[in-house]
Design an enzyme around this catalytic site. Structure first.
Site, PDB file in Angstrom:
ATOM      1  N   LEU A  30       0.876  -1.032   0.265  1.00  0.00           N
ATOM      2  CA  LEU A  30       0.117   0.233  -0.380  1.00  0.00           C
ATOM      3  C   LEU A  30       0.647   1.135   0.162  1.00  0.00           C
ATOM      4  CD1 LEU A  30      -2.674  -1.037   2.541  1.00  0.00           C
ATOM      5  CD2 LEU A  30      -3.222  -1.860  -0.063  1.00  0.00           C
ATOM      6  N   HIS A  34      -3.500   4.149  -2.801  1.00  0.00           N
ATOM      7  CA  HIS A  34      -4.708   3.427  -1.758  1.00  0.00           C
ATOM      8  C   HIS A  34      -5.489   3.969  -0.682  1.00  0.00           C
ATOM      9  CE1 HIS A  34      -1.803   0.397  -3.532  1.00  0.00           C
ATOM     10  NE2 HIS A  34      -2.864  -0.286  -4.125  1.00  0.00           N
ATOM     11  N   GLY A 144      -9.395   3.763  -8.440  1.00  0.00           N
ATOM     12  CA  GLY A 144      -8.356   5.018  -8.866  1.00  0.00           C
ATOM     13  C   GLY A 144      -8.657   5.475 -10.231  1.00  0.00           C
ATOM     14  N   LYS A 146      -6.472   6.773 -11.216  1.00  0.00           N
ATOM     15  CA  LYS A 146      -4.936   5.942 -11.915  1.00  0.00           C
ATOM     16  C   LYS A 146      -5.616   5.017 -12.905  1.00  0.00           C
ATOM     17  CE  LYS A 146      -0.641   4.385 -11.686  1.00  0.00           C
ATOM     18  NZ  LYS A 146      -0.788   3.102 -12.072  1.00  0.00           N
ATOM     19  N   SER A 182       2.081   4.473  -7.976  1.00  0.00           N
ATOM     20  CA  SER A 182       2.033   2.907  -7.916  1.00  0.00           C
ATOM     21  C   SER A 182       3.064   1.800  -7.127  1.00  0.00           C
ATOM     22  CB  SER A 182       2.393   2.691  -9.398  1.00  0.00           C
ATOM     23  OG  SER A 182       1.788   1.364  -9.983  1.00  0.00           O
TER      24      SER A 182
HETATM   25  P1  AMP Z   1      -3.605  -2.220  -6.862  1.00  0.00           P
HETATM   26  O1  AMP Z   1      -3.136  -2.554  -5.472  1.00  0.00           O
HETATM   27  O2  AMP Z   1      -3.250  -1.153  -7.324  1.00  0.00           O
HETATM   28  O3  AMP Z   1      -4.857  -3.098  -7.801  1.00  0.00           O
HETATM   29  O4  AMP Z   1      -4.147  -1.084  -6.289  1.00  0.00           O
HETATM   30  C1  AMP Z   1      -5.471  -1.251  -6.196  1.00  0.00           C
HETATM   31  C2  AMP Z   1      -6.466   0.565  -6.154  1.00  0.00           C
HETATM   32  O5  AMP Z   1      -6.027   1.856  -5.885  1.00  0.00           O
HETATM   33  C3  AMP Z   1      -6.521   1.027  -8.121  1.00  0.00           C
HETATM   34  O6  AMP Z   1      -8.687   1.618  -7.729  1.00  0.00           O
HETATM   35  C4  AMP Z   1      -5.873   1.904  -7.876  1.00  0.00           C
HETATM   36  O7  AMP Z   1      -6.726   2.198  -9.184  1.00  0.00           O
HETATM   37  C5  AMP Z   1      -5.743   3.008  -6.903  1.00  0.00           C
HETATM   38  N1  AMP Z   1      -4.764   3.406  -7.114  1.00  0.00           N
HETATM   39  C6  AMP Z   1      -3.771   2.543  -7.792  1.00  0.00           C
HETATM   40  N2  AMP Z   1      -2.588   4.022  -7.637  1.00  0.00           N
HETATM   41  C7  AMP Z   1      -2.971   4.803  -7.150  1.00  0.00           C
HETATM   42  C8  AMP Z   1      -3.107   6.641  -7.393  1.00  0.00           C
HETATM   43  N3  AMP Z   1      -1.541   6.671  -7.310  1.00  0.00           N
HETATM   44  N4  AMP Z   1      -3.701   7.389  -7.018  1.00  0.00           N
HETATM   45  C9  AMP Z   1      -5.071   6.754  -6.453  1.00  0.00           C
HETATM   46  N5  AMP Z   1      -6.083   5.703  -6.426  1.00  0.00           N
HETATM   47  C10 AMP Z   1      -4.930   4.656  -6.924  1.00  0.00           C
END
Ligand code: AMP
Length: 280
Positions: A30, A34, A144, A146, A182
């Site tokens: 995280l 997140h 997100g 993103k 990320s």
């Molecule tokens: P992930 O763990 O990469 O699957 O991301 C989980 C959630 O967090 C997803 O909805 C992503 O779009 C969101 N997310 C990841 N990076 C960001 C960011 N920099 N800003 C906003 N939301 C994010």
């Protein structure tokens, strides 16, 4: 904060939740992006559930599933400090037992951009999110911006399958130099990390061209490519100017909202980012 590894145990705790439940699905490791989703969810719901699950079905055979960064103890500490209530951390066999054979395929909106470069990716995403929504049964789920195409795919799935969850999209959280946060940024060396701000600069340059009156999508794509070409460590996979709703690539003069997006490899990391241009 309660942590559950099985569907059965989570369901028992879900029964005891009164008031609205917000849900943030994640693959863990995280960061503040997140955590921003969790903060949104905490403001809008009585309780918040977070899942941490690196979903194998959304990774291609040559992608980074086994090397994906993981740190469960640190993740749980961050969620506890923030005030999350329920955390679901299933194993792969809990989510995909040996006889698993059902997948969700969202058609048109999955096909371009990331879907074209990562065959099967959105089938894995839609399947796992559908299953998580069935387990968590939240009033609202948070995603997100993103991952713009992921947002579009989930919205389409929820509408098409009449899933009774409101989908909330949260703006991208960026580092000071503009790089979108990320989990995969951890693959970057210090030098590559510095180079990675080029994605933000390329998107910003195209957006500025639009603000100056440019309406030709080819010129906006060229603008992004020119900025990216100035960074020798950046290997461009694609740049896109697409219709913000269908995500189909635009060839004609811009008259509707568009999504500027790109995927760029820097070292071991494949980075994606996007910006919206809203047209009334
Ligand atoms: P992930 O763990 O990469 O699957 O991301 C989980 C959630 O967090 C997803 O909805 C992503 O779009 C969101 N997310 C990841 N990076 C960001 C960011 N920099 N800003 C906003 N939301 C994010």
């Amino acid at each position: 904060m309660q942590v559950f590894e099985t569907i059965k145990d989570f369901r028992a705790a879900r029964q005891a939740v009164s008031g609205d439940l917000g849900f943030v699905p994640t693959m863990g490791y995280l960061h503040d992006g997140h955590l921003e989703l969790v903060r949104y969810a905490l403001r809008q719901n009585t309780q918040v559930a977070v899942s941490i699950f690196v979903n194998p079905t959304q990774f291609g055979p040559h992608e980074d599933f086994s090397g994906y960064p993981r740190d469960m103890q640190r993740d749980l500490a961050q969620l506890k400090a923030l005030g999350a209530h329920l955390v679901f951390t299933p194993s792969v066999t809990e989510m995909y037992p040996p006889n698993f054979q059902t997948y969700v395929e969202v058609e048109s909106v999955s096909q371009g951009l990331e879907g074209a470069r990562r065959p099967g990716h959105f089938r894995g995403v839609a399947t796992v999110v559908n299953k998580l929504l069935n387990i968590i049964q939240p009033q609202r789920a948070y995603f997100g911006q993103k991952d713009a195409q992921q947002c579009a795919v989930i919205r389409q799935m929820v509408a098409d399958l009449a899933i009774p969850t409101e989908i909330v999209i949260v703006p991208t959280i960026r580092a000071e130099d503009g790089l979108a946060l990320s989990s995969r940024n951890s693959y970057l060396t210090a030098e590559q990390r510095e180079a990675a701000s080029v994605l933000y600069r390329a998107l910003s340059a195209a957006k500025a061209r639009y603000a100056d009156g440019e309406r030709n999508p080819d010129h906006l794509r060229d603008e992004m490519l020119e900025v990216l070409a100035q960074e020798p460590l950046a290997q461009v996979e694609y740049v896109s100017v697409a219709d913000a709703f269908t995500l189909h690539e635009l060839t004609e003069t811009i008259t509707r909202s568009v999504l500027l997006s790109m995927a760029v490899r820097i070292g071991k990391a494949r980075l994606i980012d996007n910006m919206m241009i809203e047209v009334e």
